[in-house]
Design a protein around this motif. Structure first.
Motif, mmCIF file in Angstrom:
data_model
loop_
_atom_site.group_PDB
_atom_site.id
_atom_site.type_symbol
_atom_site.label_atom_id
_atom_site.label_comp_id
_atom_site.label_asym_id
_atom_site.label_seq_id
_atom_site.Cartn_x
_atom_site.Cartn_y
_atom_site.Cartn_z
ATOM 1 N N UNK A 8 0.838 -1.189 0.000
ATOM 2 C CA UNK A 8 0.000 0.000 0.000
ATOM 3 C C UNK A 8 0.876 1.243 0.000
ATOM 4 N N UNK A 9 0.288 2.346 -0.436
ATOM 5 C CA UNK A 9 0.990 3.622 -0.453
ATOM 6 C C UNK A 9 -0.008 4.724 -0.094
ATOM 7 N N UNK A 10 0.506 5.780 0.527
ATOM 8 C CA UNK A 10 -0.355 6.895 0.919
ATOM 9 C C UNK A 10 0.411 8.204 0.813
ATOM 10 N N UNK A 65 10.179 -4.345 9.688
ATOM 11 C CA UNK A 65 9.427 -5.312 10.488
ATOM 12 C C UNK A 65 9.859 -6.714 10.091
ATOM 13 N N UNK A 66 9.336 -7.727 10.752
ATOM 14 C CA UNK A 66 9.692 -9.103 10.395
ATOM 15 C C UNK A 66 9.370 -9.418 8.937
ATOM 16 N N UNK A 67 8.224 -8.967 8.467
ATOM 17 C CA UNK A 67 7.798 -9.339 7.116
ATOM 18 C C UNK A 67 7.584 -8.140 6.186
ATOM 19 N N UNK A 68 7.838 -6.942 6.672
ATOM 20 C CA UNK A 68 7.567 -5.749 5.858
ATOM 21 C C UNK A 68 8.643 -4.686 6.034
ATOM 22 N N UNK A 69 8.760 -3.855 4.998
ATOM 23 C CA UNK A 69 9.501 -2.604 5.073
ATOM 24 C C UNK A 69 8.469 -1.491 4.997
ATOM 25 N N UNK A 70 8.671 -0.444 5.782
ATOM 26 C CA UNK A 70 7.835 0.742 5.690
ATOM 27 C C UNK A 70 8.764 1.911 5.387
ATOM 28 N N UNK A 71 8.551 2.540 4.238
ATOM 29 C CA UNK A 71 9.359 3.682 3.808
ATOM 30 C C UNK A 71 8.537 4.957 3.940
ATOM 31 N N UNK A 80 5.017 20.918 -1.276
ATOM 32 C CA UNK A 80 4.793 19.633 -0.619
ATOM 33 C C UNK A 80 5.155 19.641 0.855
ATOM 34 N N UNK A 81 5.541 20.791 1.390
ATOM 35 C CA UNK A 81 5.931 20.889 2.804
ATOM 36 C C UNK A 81 4.777 20.434 3.682
ATOM 37 N N UNK A 82 5.101 19.632 4.680
ATOM 38 C CA UNK A 82 4.078 19.132 5.587
ATOM 39 C C UNK A 82 3.469 17.817 5.127
ATOM 40 N N UNK A 83 3.945 17.309 3.989
ATOM 41 C CA UNK A 83 3.413 16.059 3.446
ATOM 42 C C UNK A 83 4.510 15.005 3.382
ATOM 43 N N UNK A 84 4.105 13.733 3.430
ATOM 44 C CA UNK A 84 5.051 12.654 3.183
ATOM 45 C C UNK A 84 4.386 11.523 2.422
ATOM 46 N N UNK A 85 5.219 10.798 1.681
ATOM 47 C CA UNK A 85 4.790 9.566 1.031
ATOM 48 C C UNK A 85 5.095 8.420 1.977
ATOM 49 N N UNK A 86 4.170 7.483 2.059
ATOM 50 C CA UNK A 86 4.328 6.329 2.942
ATOM 51 C C UNK A 86 4.090 5.079 2.117
ATOM 52 N N UNK A 87 5.080 4.206 2.057
ATOM 53 C CA UNK A 87 5.013 2.994 1.250
ATOM 54 C C UNK A 87 5.282 1.783 2.125
ATOM 55 N N UNK A 88 4.363 0.835 2.119
ATOM 56 C CA UNK A 88 4.539 -0.433 2.827
ATOM 57 C C UNK A 88 4.857 -1.509 1.793
#
Length: 112
Positions: A8-10, A65-71, A80-88
């Motif tokens: 997933x990504x957000x 994590x044991x089974x995941x990376x979270x970037x 884009x200040x104040x925002x981030x991309x989140x990728x699992x």
């Protein structure tokens, strides 16, 4: 979601914790809850850098994590200040270096 191993990504506003957009996820992984929770991680790291007086910016934050990376990648463009991309990512299927490269490219291509 074309990144190998992507779960997933957000796009997230870390000042409010609000998720602005998502792709992916599952009943076992609620990207909205995970993204909102990680706003505390981003805020803490940025506050620490400020307290230390470091001239650096955060390129990305990796949680393993044991089974995941979270970037987590805070956006650096002025609009884009104040925002981030989140990728699992699923650890078994992901190439971390390539995922980081793709996430950087996504940031550069974002139009906000």
């Amino acid at each position: 979601m074309n990144i190998d191993g992507a779960i997933a990504v957000a796009l997230v506003d870390y000042t409010s914790g609000m998720t602005l957009g998502t792709l992916g996820g599952s009943p076992d992984f609620d990207i909205t809850v995970a993204a909102a929770g990680n706003t505390d991680v981003v805020r803490a790291k940025l506050r620490t850098i400020e307290m230390l007086g470091l001239p650096d910016r955060v390129e990305d934050i990796l949680i393993t994590l044991d089974s995941q990376y979270h970037l987590i990648r805070p956006l650096s463009a002025v609009n884009g200040r104040g925002l981030f991309l989140y990728l699992a990512l699923a650890k078994a299927r992901a190439n971390l270096a390539l995922a980081r490269h793709h996430l950087r490219g996504i940031e550069e291509g974002l139009q906000l």
